[in-house]
Design a protein around this motif. Structure first.
Motif: not given
Length: 334
Positions: A58-63, A74-78, A82-84
């Motif tokens: 995950r990557f939070q928008p405030e980051w 890079a996300s391991p998910s398909a 859940h990403l911004p």
């Protein structure tokens, strides 16, 4: 040449979704000039300012305000809901998803659920507690998979692997997607249909599998009208996203007998309240978002990322691109 800093945060209580020391060793051996910073959920913000690449769940928008050097997530998910994504586009950050290795476990999961209904296994599990013998019940309930038709709605790479499994049982497969492949002979044995023709697809299918992603256009895609168009006595399986189903309409289709059953790996909310009618419906089977469980998941995810990292270092197009690319200003370590 500047050093490339890759921040990795892949924590999970499940070993097959958790980055191991061996995975870290594999990455550092393959990319000796890249600086890999391994973070926990508690320490990730400490490392963000120096990171150019982020590999995580995950990557939070405030980051974004902390990650001034970031160019690629890079996300391991398909899935990517859940990403911004919008924030990444504003920040000019490339986002990639992963694919190619989720299909096998999800196909196994789907076929397990379908077989549970077609062979009366779920009914047996329920009736063994209250009846001494229930053979006549199953004689009225079971159905053959051979020559039955499966409609896979949202049929991409995962759906194609499911189609292979279904074909092995002698099923006919309809692949439903917004933009089907060009007409002609299909090596996967899939008959392609457009999403606009959903009523025709579900009306001829004995099993309907929902693999739709969560988007504005797919929200409550399976509504009263679509469920009313299902072939009487058909089975509904959702391994996609809960938001694609109107659960009130699903319950009505079950209660009226339009559906013989429903197998749901996703629900809204998750988990369902203990008193929710879907939990107690005799023709509903729930699984706890476990369709992608695989002992080799992280091995495959790291391999996918490593291949993309090689592409990044070579300034080549990345696989699984979700947002527009941001060309690296210095694509290597030193």
């Amino acid at each position: 040449m500047n050093n490339l800093v890759v921040l990795v945060c892949l924590e999970s209580p499940h070993a097959f979704w958790h980055l191991s020391d061996e995975h870290v060793k594999t990455l550092r051996t393959a990319f000796p000039f890249v600086h890999f910073r391994i973070a926990t959920n508690d320490t990730i913000t400490e490392y963000l300012p120096d990171a150019q690449v982020y590999f995580g769940w995950r990557f939070q928008p405030e980051w974004f305000r902390l990650a001034s050097s970031l160019v690629w997530i890079a996300s391991p998910s398909a899935g990517t809901d859940h990403l911004p994504i919008a924030g990444a586009q504003v920040a000019g950050v490339t986002v990639t998803r992963s694919y190619g290795f989720h299909g096998r476990p999800m196909a196994e999961h789907a076929m397990g659920l379908i077989l549970g209904f077609s062979r009366g296994l779920f009914t047996s599990s329920r009736l063994q507690r209250t009846q001494q013998w229930w053979k006549d019940d199953l004689a009225e309930e079971f159905f053959d998979l051979a020559s039955a038709t499966m409609a896979i709605v949202g049929c991409g790479s995962i759906g194609t692997q499911l189609a292979h499994a279904a074909r092995a049982f002698g099923m006919n497969v309809l692949g439903v997607r917004r933009k089907p492949p060009a007409t002609g002979a299909d090596p996967d044995g899939i008959t392609w249909m457009r999403t606009d023709d959903i009523l025709q697809a579900v009306g001829s299918a004995d099993v309907v599998v929902d693999l739709l992603p969560a988007t504005d256009s797919t929200r409550r895609f399976f509504d009263l009208k679509v469920f009313a168009g299902f072939k009487p006595g058909s089975l509904f399986v959702n391994l996609g996203r809960a938001s694609t189903v109107d659960q009130t309409a699903l319950l009505e289709a079950l209660d009226t007998g339009r559906l013989r059953g429903a197998a749901l790996d996703v629900t809204d909310p998750r988990p369902l309240p203990m008193g929710h009618p879907l939990r107690w419906h005799p023709r509903v089977v729930l699984s706890p978002k476990s369709a992608a469980f695989s002992r080799t998941y992280m091995d495959d995810a790291v391999a996918f990322f490593a291949d993309n990292l090689r592409r990044y270092l070579a300034a080549a197009p990345l696989n699984g691109m979700v947002t527009a690319p941001t060309p690296p200003t210095s694509a290597a370590g030193g």
